[in-house]
Design a protein around this motif. Sequence first.
Motif, short mmCIF file in Angstrom:
data_model
loop_
_atom_site.label_atom_id
_atom_site.label_comp_id
_atom_site.label_asym_id
_atom_site.label_seq_id
_atom_site.Cartn_x
_atom_site.Cartn_y
_atom_site.Cartn_z
N ARG A 160 -14.53 -82.12 55.65
CA ARG A 160 -16.08 -82.45 55.48
C ARG A 160 -16.72 -82.50 56.69
N SER B 204 -18.66 -73.15 56.53
CA SER B 204 -19.72 -72.93 55.99
C SER B 204 -20.93 -72.69 57.07
N ALA C 26 -22.07 -78.09 59.46
CA ALA C 26 -20.51 -77.65 59.15
C ALA C 26 -20.13 -76.95 60.41
N LEU D 139 -19.36 -71.07 51.24
CA LEU D 139 -18.95 -72.41 51.58
C LEU D 139 -19.99 -73.40 51.68
N GLU E 139 -23.17 -76.12 51.05
CA GLU E 139 -23.42 -77.05 50.09
C GLU E 139 -23.98 -76.52 48.90
N THR F 13 -17.44 -71.18 44.65
CA THR F 13 -16.33 -71.78 45.00
C THR F 13 -15.28 -70.92 44.82
N ALA G 47 -16.43 -77.58 55.42
CA ALA G 47 -17.60 -77.42 54.58
C ALA G 47 -18.18 -78.77 54.33
N HIS G 48 -18.42 -79.04 53.23
CA HIS G 48 -19.04 -80.18 52.60
C HIS G 48 -18.75 -81.19 51.67
#
Length: 191
Positions: free
Chosen positions: A11, A60, A65, A84, A86, A134, A149-150
């Motif tokens: 993350r 992302s 990111a 990717l 959010e 996803t 990513a998130h």
Amino acid sequence: MSEYPKIWLLRHGQTEWNAERRVQGQLESRLSPLGLEHAQRQAELMQPILSAENPPCYVSPLGRAQQTAEIALAGREFTTDARLAEVHAGDFQGHRLVDLEQDYPDIFARNTTPLDMFCAAPGGEGYERFHARTLDFLQTLSAPSVVVAHGLLGQVMRGIICGLDRSEQAKLSNGQGCVYVLEQRRETVLR
């Protein structure tokens, strides 16, 4: 349930808006000084993995990111993948949580986790579309990979891999400065 290749999931580090408890969704906010430390810690954790495994890396398109990946992957090449990003949190994006709770008391009363709340945002992406993109990304992986990513995307991705339902996904941690290792339907955390 499908079997996916091993994934090292990072993350992004804390952002200025994370610190303000402001909803980012797909809006941009830079890493805070603590977020830069998070990314540096991830770089330390990832260095031996990147050297030994040389996995492909996917990131992302959102700035936080990308900024994290530049640090955590120590300049290694990566592929930017829009799937990717959010979750798009619709009308909630850019607003502080404390203000949203006053403006949308019914949504906050029915949705007690960030995953559920952000997916319920008016004008937002919603859980089904978020889950579908996803899953679509995961189904394209053919080798052990790094993903930067998130938090909410990470919860959904980890949930898919570990066979969790939506309510279980929503209860997963959202750590920054760590690496989630996903393999054989289980996760471990490198700190």
